[in-house]
Design a protein around this motif. Structure first.
Motif, PDB file in Angstrom:
ATOM      1  N   TYR A 119       0.837  -1.203   0.000  1.00  0.00           N
ATOM      2  CA  TYR A 119       0.000   0.000   0.000  1.00  0.00           C
ATOM      3  C   TYR A 119       0.873   1.255   0.000  1.00  0.00           C
ATOM      4  O   TYR A 119       0.584   2.221  -0.696  1.00  0.00           O
ATOM      5  CB  TYR A 119      -0.932   0.009   1.217  1.00  0.00           C
ATOM      6  N   GLY A 120       1.964   1.235   0.751  1.00  0.00           N
ATOM      7  CA  GLY A 120       2.898   2.363   0.747  1.00  0.00           C
ATOM      8  C   GLY A 120       3.505   2.584  -0.632  1.00  0.00           C
ATOM      9  O   GLY A 120       3.690   3.723  -1.068  1.00  0.00           O
ATOM     10  N   GLU A 121       3.817   1.488  -1.343  1.00  0.00           N
ATOM     11  CA  GLU A 121       4.334   1.610  -2.705  1.00  0.00           C
ATOM     12  C   GLU A 121       3.273   2.218  -3.628  1.00  0.00           C
ATOM     13  O   GLU A 121       3.592   3.024  -4.498  1.00  0.00           O
ATOM     14  CB  GLU A 121       4.772   0.243  -3.233  1.00  0.00           C
ATOM     15  N   TRP A 122       2.026   1.813  -3.426  1.00  0.00           N
ATOM     16  CA  TRP A 122       0.929   2.361  -4.226  1.00  0.00           C
ATOM     17  C   TRP A 122       0.826   3.868  -4.014  1.00  0.00           C
ATOM     18  O   TRP A 122       0.672   4.631  -4.964  1.00  0.00           O
ATOM     19  CB  TRP A 122      -0.385   1.669  -3.852  1.00  0.00           C
ATOM     20  N   ILE A 123       0.940   4.304  -2.767  1.00  0.00           N
ATOM     21  CA  ILE A 123       0.880   5.738  -2.451  1.00  0.00           C
ATOM     22  C   ILE A 123       2.051   6.471  -3.110  1.00  0.00           C
ATOM     23  O   ILE A 123       1.888   7.555  -3.676  1.00  0.00           O
ATOM     24  CB  ILE A 123       0.869   5.969  -0.922  1.00  0.00           C
ATOM     25  N   ALA A 124       3.245   5.877  -3.051  1.00  0.00           N
ATOM     26  CA  ALA A 124       4.413   6.507  -3.685  1.00  0.00           C
ATOM     27  C   ALA A 124       4.219   6.610  -5.191  1.00  0.00           C
ATOM     28  O   ALA A 124       4.531   7.643  -5.798  1.00  0.00           O
ATOM     29  CB  ALA A 124       5.677   5.701  -3.361  1.00  0.00           C
ATOM     30  N   LEU A 125       3.691   5.559  -5.812  1.00  0.00           N
ATOM     31  CA  LEU A 125       3.469   5.571  -7.257  1.00  0.00           C
ATOM     32  C   LEU A 125       2.413   6.605  -7.637  1.00  0.00           C
ATOM     33  O   LEU A 125       2.607   7.372  -8.584  1.00  0.00           O
ATOM     34  CB  LEU A 125       3.050   4.180  -7.739  1.00  0.00           C
ATOM     35  N   THR A 126       1.312   6.659  -6.896  1.00  0.00           N
ATOM     36  CA  THR A 126       0.277   7.644  -7.226  1.00  0.00           C
ATOM     37  C   THR A 126       0.755   9.074  -6.967  1.00  0.00           C
ATOM     38  O   THR A 126       0.312   9.999  -7.637  1.00  0.00           O
ATOM     39  CB  THR A 126      -1.033   7.369  -6.464  1.00  0.00           C
ATOM     40  N   ALA A 127       1.658   9.251  -6.006  1.00  0.00           N
ATOM     41  CA  ALA A 127       2.225  10.584  -5.779  1.00  0.00           C
ATOM     42  C   ALA A 127       3.042  11.023  -6.992  1.00  0.00           C
ATOM     43  O   ALA A 127       2.957  12.172  -7.426  1.00  0.00           O
ATOM     44  CB  ALA A 127       3.084  10.591  -4.523  1.00  0.00           C
ATOM     45  N   LEU A 128       3.814  10.102  -7.559  1.00  0.00           N
ATOM     46  CA  LEU A 128       4.576  10.417  -8.772  1.00  0.00           C
ATOM     47  C   LEU A 128       3.631  10.748  -9.918  1.00  0.00           C
ATOM     48  O   LEU A 128       3.838  11.718 -10.647  1.00  0.00           O
ATOM     49  CB  LEU A 128       5.477   9.232  -9.156  1.00  0.00           C
ATOM     50  N   LEU A 129       2.556   9.974 -10.044  1.00  0.00           N
ATOM     51  CA  LEU A 129       1.636  10.167 -11.151  1.00  0.00           C
ATOM     52  C   LEU A 129       0.750  11.394 -10.980  1.00  0.00           C
ATOM     53  O   LEU A 129       0.145  11.858 -11.950  1.00  0.00           O
ATOM     54  CB  LEU A 129       0.773   8.912 -11.321  1.00  0.00           C
ATOM     55  N   SER A 130       0.675  11.930  -9.777  1.00  0.00           N
ATOM     56  CA  SER A 130      -0.148  13.118  -9.566  1.00  0.00           C
ATOM     57  C   SER A 130       0.367  14.316 -10.363  1.00  0.00           C
ATOM     58  O   SER A 130      -0.384  15.251 -10.627  1.00  0.00           O
ATOM     59  CB  SER A 130      -0.211  13.462  -8.080  1.00  0.00           C
ATOM     60  N   TYR A 131       1.630  14.283 -10.764  1.00  0.00           N
ATOM     61  CA  TYR A 131       2.168  15.373 -11.580  1.00  0.00           C
ATOM     62  C   TYR A 131       1.495  15.442 -12.947  1.00  0.00           C
ATOM     63  O   TYR A 131       1.544  16.473 -13.615  1.00  0.00           O
ATOM     64  CB  TYR A 131       3.685  15.237 -11.744  1.00  0.00           C
ATOM     65  N   MET A 132       0.866  14.358 -13.372  1.00  0.00           N
ATOM     66  CA  MET A 132       0.152  14.380 -14.645  1.00  0.00           C
ATOM     67  C   MET A 132      -1.027  15.343 -14.614  1.00  0.00           C
ATOM     68  O   MET A 132      -1.475  15.799 -15.654  1.00  0.00           O
ATOM     69  CB  MET A 132      -0.348  12.982 -15.007  1.00  0.00           C
ATOM     70  N   ALA A 133      -1.534  15.647 -13.442  1.00  0.00           N
ATOM     71  CA  ALA A 133      -2.683  16.540 -13.331  1.00  0.00           C
ATOM     72  C   ALA A 133      -2.370  17.935 -13.861  1.00  0.00           C
ATOM     73  O   ALA A 133      -3.270  18.661 -14.276  1.00  0.00           O
ATOM     74  CB  ALA A 133      -3.143  16.619 -11.883  1.00  0.00           C
ATOM     75  N   TYR A 134      -1.110  18.304 -13.884  1.00  0.00           N
ATOM     76  CA  TYR A 134      -0.726  19.620 -14.400  1.00  0.00           C
ATOM     77  C   TYR A 134      -0.774  19.675 -15.921  1.00  0.00           C
ATOM     78  O   TYR A 134      -0.659  20.739 -16.510  1.00  0.00           O
ATOM     79  CB  TYR A 134       0.686  19.989 -13.931  1.00  0.00           C
ATOM     80  N   SER A 135      -0.945  18.544 -16.564  1.00  0.00           N
ATOM     81  CA  SER A 135      -0.860  18.490 -18.019  1.00  0.00           C
ATOM     82  C   SER A 135      -2.009  19.190 -18.725  1.00  0.00           C
ATOM     83  O   SER A 135      -1.864  19.567 -19.883  1.00  0.00           O
ATOM     84  CB  SER A 135      -0.792  17.039 -18.489  1.00  0.00           C
ATOM     85  N   ASN A 136      -3.149  19.376 -18.074  1.00  0.00           N
ATOM     86  CA  ASN A 136      -4.250  20.000 -18.798  1.00  0.00           C
ATOM     87  C   ASN A 136      -4.265  21.523 -18.660  1.00  0.00           C
ATOM     88  O   ASN A 136      -5.113  22.180 -19.246  1.00  0.00           O
ATOM     89  CB  ASN A 136      -5.591  19.386 -18.407  1.00  0.00           C
ATOM     90  N   PHE A 137      -3.354  22.082 -17.895  1.00  0.00           N
ATOM     91  CA  PHE A 137      -3.147  23.532 -17.804  1.00  0.00           C
ATOM     92  C   PHE A 137      -4.407  24.298 -17.419  1.00  0.00           C
ATOM     93  O   PHE A 137      -4.559  25.464 -17.755  1.00  0.00           O
ATOM     94  CB  PHE A 137      -2.606  24.095 -19.129  1.00  0.00           C
TER      95      PHE A 137
END
Length: 168
Positions: free
Chosen positions: A58-76
């Motif tokens: 679960y901790g790895e899942w949180i770390a992975l989703t934290a990395l992927l949260s940067y994708m949210a900036y892609s729609n400007f």
């Protein structure tokens, strides 16, 4: 003067008022349902992930989703900006401008946002970025698949936001 009131009298339009109240009720109901389902999903998913993967997974899942949260900036922020512009154009009865804003928004999704996310997932999938997270429960292939699905989700959510904007 001449027995006329100094201010114009505005009469309520019964059809418009019913339509407005209906939209308000539907909007509030939709938002409450969405938030309730989202909260319920969070409450149910966390124990399921901990049960299936353990606390480390679960901790790895949180770390992975934290990395992927940067994708949210892609729609400007294009959804809210486009929505506001389409509403203003429609209110001014400038439907050509509203259509141009809609087309421009779709073009930005297809020609800027989607390729930007594609570059992001290629970099994340092929670079050692996932190795820096020191994932042991989630293997590299699964993490790459999760990255790809999250990127697709961002493109679809941005597109959905633009499509919903035309309803307003």
């Amino acid at each position: 003067m001449n027995g006329q009131p100094s201010r114009p009298i505005y009469r309520k339009h019964p059809v418009r008022n019913r339509s407005f109240m209906r939209r308000i009720i539907l909007g509030v109901t939709g938002q409450a349902t969405f938030r309730g389902v989202t909260a319920l999903g969070s409450v149910l998913v966390i124990p399921a992930l901990i049960h299936g993967w353990g606390v480390r997974g679960y901790g790895e899942w949180i770390a992975l989703t934290a990395l992927l949260s940067y994708m949210a900036y892609s729609n400007f922020g294009i959804v809210s900006t486009s929505m506001s512009e389409m509403i203003m154009a429609s209110a001014a009865e400038d439907y050509e401008r509203a259509a141009r804003v809609f087309q421009m928004s779709i073009n930005l999704i297809v020609y800027v946002i989607a390729p930007l996310l594609l570059c992001f997932i290629i970099i994340v999938d092929l670079s050692p970025a996932l190795y820096f997270l020191k994932l042991t429960t989630i293997n590299h292939t699964d993490a790459a698949i999760i990255t790809d699905i999250v990127a697709a989700q961002f493109v679809l959510l941005t597109t959905r936001g633009i499509l919903i904007a035309i309803l307003y």
